[in-house]
Design a protein around this motif. Structure first.
Motif, PDB file in Angstrom:
ATOM      1  N   TRP A   1       0.821  -1.203   0.000  1.00 11.55           N
ATOM      2  CA  TRP A   1       0.000   0.000   0.000  1.00 11.55           C
ATOM      3  C   TRP A   1       0.863   1.265   0.000  1.00 11.55           C
ATOM      4  O   TRP A   1       0.431   2.312   0.446  1.00 11.55           O
ATOM      5  CB  TRP A   1      -0.942   0.033   1.207  1.00 11.55           C
ATOM      6  N   GLN A   2       2.099   1.171  -0.461  1.00 11.99           N
ATOM      7  CA  GLN A   2       2.954   2.358  -0.460  1.00 11.99           C
ATOM      8  C   GLN A   2       2.218   3.495  -1.164  1.00 11.99           C
ATOM      9  O   GLN A   2       1.504   3.292  -2.130  1.00 11.99           O
ATOM     10  CB  GLN A   2       4.294   2.077  -1.125  1.00 11.99           C
ATOM     11  N   LEU A   3       2.429   4.692  -0.674  1.00  9.31           N
ATOM     12  CA  LEU A   3       1.616   5.820  -1.094  1.00  9.31           C
ATOM     13  C   LEU A   3       2.267   6.639  -2.199  1.00  9.31           C
ATOM     14  O   LEU A   3       3.480   6.792  -2.253  1.00  9.31           O
ATOM     15  CB  LEU A   3       1.333   6.732   0.098  1.00  9.31           C
ATOM     16  N   GLU A   4       1.428   7.183  -3.042  1.00  8.08           N
ATOM     17  CA  GLU A   4       1.780   8.184  -4.039  1.00  8.08           C
ATOM     18  C   GLU A   4       3.171   8.034  -4.634  1.00  8.08           C
ATOM     19  O   GLU A   4       4.115   8.745  -4.304  1.00  8.08           O
ATOM     20  CB  GLU A   4       1.651   9.591  -3.449  1.00  8.08           C
ATOM     21  N   ALA A   5       3.298   7.095  -5.534  1.00  4.19           N
ATOM     22  CA  ALA A   5       4.571   6.863  -6.237  1.00  4.19           C
ATOM     23  C   ALA A   5       5.725   6.731  -5.258  1.00  4.19           C
ATOM     24  O   ALA A   5       6.803   7.264  -5.469  1.00  4.19           O
ATOM     25  CB  ALA A   5       4.837   7.979  -7.228  1.00  4.19           C
ATOM     26  N   ALA A   6       5.479   5.983  -4.193  1.00  4.82           N
ATOM     27  CA  ALA A   6       6.508   5.692  -3.184  1.00  4.82           C
ATOM     28  C   ALA A   6       7.025   6.966  -2.542  1.00  4.82           C
ATOM     29  O   ALA A   6       8.079   7.490  -2.876  1.00  4.82           O
ATOM     30  CB  ALA A   6       7.653   4.895  -3.790  1.00  4.82           C
TER      31      ALA A   6
ATOM     32  N   TRP B   1       2.627   9.792 -21.190  1.00  6.16           N
ATOM     33  CA  TRP B   1       2.157   8.936 -20.111  1.00  6.16           C
ATOM     34  C   TRP B   1       0.694   8.612 -20.401  1.00  6.16           C
ATOM     35  O   TRP B   1      -0.139   9.519 -20.531  1.00  6.16           O
ATOM     36  CB  TRP B   1       2.299   9.624 -18.764  1.00  6.16           C
ATOM     37  N   PRO B   2       0.320   7.322 -20.505  1.00  2.00           N
ATOM     38  CA  PRO B   2      -1.002   6.949 -21.003  1.00  2.00           C
ATOM     39  C   PRO B   2      -2.100   7.006 -19.940  1.00  2.00           C
ATOM     40  O   PRO B   2      -2.963   6.122 -19.878  1.00  2.00           O
ATOM     41  CB  PRO B   2      -0.780   5.522 -21.495  1.00  2.00           C
ATOM     42  N   SER B   3      -2.092   8.021 -19.112  1.00  2.05           N
ATOM     43  CA  SER B   3      -3.096   8.165 -18.064  1.00  2.05           C
ATOM     44  C   SER B   3      -3.168   9.622 -17.642  1.00  2.05           C
ATOM     45  O   SER B   3      -2.151  10.317 -17.627  1.00  2.05           O
ATOM     46  CB  SER B   3      -2.751   7.290 -16.853  1.00  2.05           C
ATOM     47  N   VAL B   4      -4.379  10.095 -17.332  1.00  2.00           N
ATOM     48  CA  VAL B   4      -4.544  11.436 -16.768  1.00  2.00           C
ATOM     49  C   VAL B   4      -5.009  11.361 -15.316  1.00  2.00           C
ATOM     50  O   VAL B   4      -5.281  12.395 -14.705  1.00  2.00           O
ATOM     51  CB  VAL B   4      -5.533  12.281 -17.605  1.00  2.00           C
ATOM     52  N   TYR B   5      -5.118  10.130 -14.797  1.00  2.00           N
ATOM     53  CA  TYR B   5      -5.403  10.000 -13.372  1.00  2.00           C
ATOM     54  C   TYR B   5      -4.195  10.546 -12.623  1.00  2.00           C
ATOM     55  O   TYR B   5      -3.054  10.156 -12.900  1.00  2.00           O
ATOM     56  CB  TYR B   5      -5.638   8.540 -13.009  1.00  2.00           C
ATOM     57  N   PRO B   6      -4.391  11.469 -11.683  1.00  2.00           N
ATOM     58  CA  PRO B   6      -3.256  12.217 -11.125  1.00  2.00           C
ATOM     59  C   PRO B   6      -2.244  11.334 -10.405  1.00  2.00           C
ATOM     60  O   PRO B   6      -2.600  10.435  -9.642  1.00  2.00           O
ATOM     61  CB  PRO B   6      -3.923  13.206 -10.164  1.00  2.00           C
ATOM     62  N   ALA B   7      -0.982  11.612 -10.658  1.00  2.00           N
ATOM     63  CA  ALA B   7       0.097  10.866 -10.009  1.00  2.00           C
ATOM     64  C   ALA B   7       0.198  11.187  -8.526  1.00  2.00           C
ATOM     65  O   ALA B   7       0.836  10.444  -7.776  1.00  2.00           O
ATOM     66  CB  ALA B   7       1.424  11.175 -10.690  1.00  2.00           C
ATOM     67  N   ASP B   8      -0.414  12.283  -8.092  1.00  2.00           N
ATOM     68  CA  ASP B   8      -0.393  12.624  -6.667  1.00  2.00           C
ATOM     69  C   ASP B   8      -1.708  12.215  -6.009  1.00  2.00           C
ATOM     70  O   ASP B   8      -2.247  12.937  -5.171  1.00  2.00           O
ATOM     71  CB  ASP B   8      -0.114  14.105  -6.461  1.00  2.00           C
TER      72      ASP B   8
ATOM     73  N   ASP C   1       0.123   4.021  -4.623  1.00  2.00           N
ATOM     74  CA  ASP C   1       1.113   4.003  -5.692  1.00  2.00           C
ATOM     75  C   ASP C   1       0.661   3.165  -6.883  1.00  2.00           C
ATOM     76  O   ASP C   1       0.975   3.470  -8.034  1.00  2.00           O
ATOM     77  CB  ASP C   1       2.438   3.462  -5.137  1.00  2.00           C
ATOM     78  N   PHE C   2      -0.094   2.120  -6.639  1.00  2.00           N
ATOM     79  CA  PHE C   2      -0.555   1.252  -7.718  1.00  2.00           C
ATOM     80  C   PHE C   2      -1.285   2.025  -8.802  1.00  2.00           C
ATOM     81  O   PHE C   2      -1.117   1.772 -10.000  1.00  2.00           O
ATOM     82  CB  PHE C   2      -1.465   0.158  -7.144  1.00  2.00           C
ATOM     83  N   PHE C   3      -2.092   3.010  -8.402  1.00  2.07           N
ATOM     84  CA  PHE C   3      -2.894   3.751  -9.364  1.00  2.07           C
ATOM     85  C   PHE C   3      -2.089   4.794 -10.137  1.00  2.07           C
ATOM     86  O   PHE C   3      -2.639   5.484 -10.992  1.00  2.07           O
ATOM     87  CB  PHE C   3      -4.085   4.401  -8.663  1.00  2.07           C
TER      88      PHE C   3
ATOM     89  N   GLY D   1      -6.897   5.274   6.161  1.00  2.00           N
ATOM     90  CA  GLY D   1      -7.401   6.630   5.983  1.00  2.00           C
ATOM     91  C   GLY D   1      -6.300   7.622   6.254  1.00  2.00           C
ATOM     92  O   GLY D   1      -5.387   7.367   7.053  1.00  2.00           O
ATOM     93  N   LEU D   2      -6.363   8.770   5.594  1.00  4.73           N
ATOM     94  CA  LEU D   2      -5.313   9.771   5.792  1.00  4.73           C
ATOM     95  C   LEU D   2      -5.816  11.151   5.387  1.00  4.73           C
ATOM     96  O   LEU D   2      -6.833  11.298   4.696  1.00  4.73           O
ATOM     97  CB  LEU D   2      -4.057   9.406   4.999  1.00  4.73           C
ATOM     98  N   ILE D   3      -5.074  12.136   5.826  1.00  2.79           N
ATOM     99  CA  ILE D   3      -5.249  13.519   5.371  1.00  2.79           C
ATOM    100  C   ILE D   3      -3.883  13.988   4.884  1.00  2.79           C
ATOM    101  O   ILE D   3      -2.915  14.005   5.644  1.00  2.79           O
ATOM    102  CB  ILE D   3      -5.765  14.443   6.486  1.00  2.79           C
ATOM    103  N   LYS D   4      -3.821  14.346   3.620  1.00  2.00           N
ATOM    104  CA  LYS D   4      -2.567  14.763   3.008  1.00  2.00           C
ATOM    105  C   LYS D   4      -2.611  16.261   2.723  1.00  2.00           C
ATOM    106  O   LYS D   4      -3.545  16.767   2.089  1.00  2.00           O
ATOM    107  CB  LYS D   4      -2.333  13.988   1.705  1.00  2.00           C
ATOM    108  N   THR D   5      -1.599  16.976   3.175  1.00  2.00           N
ATOM    109  CA  THR D   5      -1.485  18.409   2.918  1.00  2.00           C
ATOM    110  C   THR D   5      -0.226  18.654   2.097  1.00  2.00           C
ATOM    111  O   THR D   5       0.868  18.248   2.496  1.00  2.00           O
ATOM    112  CB  THR D   5      -1.416  19.209   4.224  1.00  2.00           C
ATOM    113  N   THR D   6      -0.400  19.310   0.959  1.00  2.00           N
ATOM    114  CA  THR D   6       0.707  19.515   0.028  1.00  2.00           C
ATOM    115  C   THR D   6       0.985  20.997  -0.136  1.00  2.00           C
ATOM    116  O   THR D   6       0.069  21.791  -0.373  1.00  2.00           O
ATOM    117  CB  THR D   6       0.387  18.897  -1.341  1.00  2.00           C
ATOM    118  N   PHE D   7       2.258  21.366  -0.007  1.00  2.00           N
ATOM    119  CA  PHE D   7       2.719  22.741  -0.212  1.00  2.00           C
ATOM    120  C   PHE D   7       3.648  22.756  -1.422  1.00  2.00           C
ATOM    121  O   PHE D   7       4.641  22.021  -1.453  1.00  2.00           O
ATOM    122  CB  PHE D   7       3.483  23.252   1.011  1.00  2.00           C
ATOM    123  N   LYS D   8       3.343  23.573  -2.412  1.00  2.00           N
ATOM    124  CA  LYS D   8       4.193  23.699  -3.596  1.00  2.00           C
ATOM    125  C   LYS D   8       4.780  25.105  -3.656  1.00  2.00           C
ATOM    126  O   LYS D   8       4.079  26.081  -3.421  1.00  2.00           O
ATOM    127  CB  LYS D   8       3.393  23.400  -4.866  1.00  2.00           C
TER     128      LYS D   8
END
Length: 550
Positions: free
Chosen positions: A225-230, A276-283, A287-289, A542-549
């Motif tokens: 279940w590693q998260l978001e592209a490891a 990349w043959p997908s528009v499902y977001p990498a974030d 990770d599987f998706f 379950g999780l809450i992810k907060t991203t700062f760019k």
């Protein structure tokens, strides 16, 4: 006097100053009248408005453009009554004076018009002048303080607050993993991308990355279940807990109009794909998706490698070779020190992708060849514990993927759709290469030759949900599961779901609450930890992810 007035005056002034005597017989009285005062009905009949009115002036004449400018811009040139200009005829001082006077009158008219316009828009011009001065000052300040004229820095920091809960009738596995990985954790991941360009079309990327996921329940690429592209992605087999590491280092450039090449000491498979043959977001979450439904083919292998692509119209062809342990000098053995480029233990992948991409949809087929591969990197994010070791003990694994996507032209009730399917075949097993892991021995002791496995996924994403800028997503699929070659003691289903809603708080900050579920996270092997090999075992997170760019 303005510069252009001086330039205009110079030829005529030279004519006036020339020490050549002109008598009345030399003066063209008819010609002078052309430059004289206008009559009540306007200029003399021979005054022209276009150079095409002169029958003896051709575009090949050396002064053609200069004469055309005087006629069309200033309207101060006249010809002879018969429609000729006689450009090769000598000009008298009287004619030069008359021509100069006519042109200066016209320039004076233009200057007066400009003065009236400047007076009328005096306030607006002052505002624009102030803005230009301010911009010049800011540009000067930026140039003085920038750390590089060729490099841009982009950063991302992510906080993840979440927990896992294991359930099912397999009480042994359930209790064991709740004890090992069931605690609530607060983790972080930081990425700094330095993108450098020397020609404007090339890219030197240096990525620094750190985090502290390796001890959490979400793992460090160790668990399915590693998260978001490891999150906190590290070099294979190494723990980078709270340590800043170089995560990417490669150079990509245009070899020609249609060909792009890349090489690097730390380059990933997708860095060398034209599309990349997908528009499902990498974030998203799991990770599987992020692997277009085929983690065996789209392994996202990271290491020493090279490749590139050819793009013609909507079609593209990509190819790459990457050795995850290509930096190590030991071409044989088992463990962290194995490696080399082109050896049995390079942990290498060779990929070829054919892609087709339009404005709203795209599709690709990819073939990936894998040498014996340690741990679960090839099937990362979706491997059962049995499937994870298949490429490690096989002489080779051949993987194939078909993936496609479609997205609507406008946000609405219809979501974007990304789907993919993967198939893997591993062959050439040797009992001597089987890892000395007790719960794997019974599984691999009854293999029937080649082992095949499959995977698939579908991802949906809705834009501007409830509030403009917010996104809703859902992914469902079956992570890498063995379909033949081993007598499995339990159904190796390994289904996965995720649901998430991204709240875009500002342009640079987003908050994403999410839930995810796996029906059998360790597949058949989990049954080996209980007296009942057909018992169920699942994971809910379950999780809450907060991203700062920035």
């Amino acid at each position: 006097m303005k510069l252009f007035q001086k330039l205009l005056l110079a030829p005529a002034a030279l004519g006036l100053l020339a020490p050549v005597a002109a008598n009345a017989a030399d003066v063209n009285i008819a010609g002078l009248s052309q430059y004289g005062p206008s009559s009540a009905s306007g200029r003399a009949a021979e005054q022209v408005t276009s150079i095409t009115q002169f029958s003896d002036v051709q575009p090949t004449d050396w002064a053609y453009q200069a004469l055309s400018n005087l006629i069309e811009r200033y309207g101060c040139v006249a010809g002879y009554p018969n429609g000729t200009y006689r450009g090769n005829r000598a000009m008298t001082r009287y004619e030069a004076a008359a021509l100069l006077n006519a042109c200066l009158d016209r320039i004076t008219e233009v200057t007066d018009e400009l003065k009236r316009l400047m007076k009328e828009f005096e306030r607006e011009l002052a505002v624009l002048r102030g803005r230009v001065d301010g911009l010049e000052a800011r540009v000067g300040e930026l140039e003085a303080t920038q750390f590089s004229t060729t490099t841009k820095l982009r950063g991302q920091s992510t906080f993840v607050l979440g927990a896992l809960n294991f359930g099912g009738t397999n009480t042994t596995s359930r209790d064991l993993y709740n004890q090992r990985q069931g605690g609530t954790t607060f983790n972080y991941d930081v990425r700094l991308n330095f993108d450098t360009s020397f020609t404007g079309t090339d890219l030197l990327r240096t990525t620094l990355r750190t985090g502290n996921f390796s001890s959490s329940g979400f793992g460090n690429g160790r668990y399915p279940w590693q998260l978001e592209a490891a999150f906190q992605e590290c070099t294979i087999g190494y723990d980078c807990e709270n340590t800043l590491n170089v995560n990417r280092l490669f150079y990509r450039f245009n070899a020609s109009k249609d060909i792009v090449l890349g090489v690097g000491g730390l380059i990933r498979q997708d860095d060398l794909l034209a599309m990349w043959p997908s528009v499902y977001p990498a974030d998203s979450i799991l990770d599987f998706f992020t692997r277009a439904g085929a983690p065996g083919a789209y392994s996202l292998n990271l290491g020493s490698g090279a490749g590139g692509w050819l793009k013609k119209g909507d079609w593209s062809l990509s190819a790459s070779y990457i050795a995850a342990t290509g930096n190590a000098g030991n071409p044989s053995g088992w463990g962290r020190d194995k490696g080399g480029i082109g050896t049995r233990y390079s942990n290498a992948t060779g990929s070829v992708q054919l892609g087709y991409q339009k404005e709203q949809w795209g599709a690709a087929a990819l073939y990936n060849y894998t040498t014996p591969f340690d741990y679960s990197q090839v099937y990362g994010g979706g491997a059962t514990r049995a499937a994870a070791f298949v490429p490690a003990i096989a002489d080779s694994t051949n993987s194939f993927a078909l993936s496609a996507y479609w997205q609507p032209s406008n946000a609405g009730l219809v979501p974007s759709i990304s789907a993919g399917w993967g198939w893997n075949s591993s062959n050439g097993f040797s009992a001597s290469t089987l890892p000395n892991v007790s719960y794997l021995k019974p599984v691999f002791s009854n293999w029937k030759g080649n082992i095949t496995s499959q995977s698939w996924s579908v991802g949906l994403q809705w834009d501007d949900v409830l509030v403009k800028g917010n996104e809703l997503g859902m992914g469902v699929g079956q992570m890498t599961f063995i379909t033949s070659g081993i007598d499995l003691p339990a159904t190796d289903g390994n289904y996965a779901w995720e649901w998430w809603y991204k709240l875009q708080m500002t342009d640079n900050i987003s908050v994403t609450p999410a839930l995810f579920y796996q029906s059998r996270p360790y597949g058949a092997v989990s049954g080996r930890r209980s007296d009942n090999p057909t018992s169920t075992f699942s994971a809910l997170g379950g999780l809450i992810k907060t991203t700062f760019k920035f």
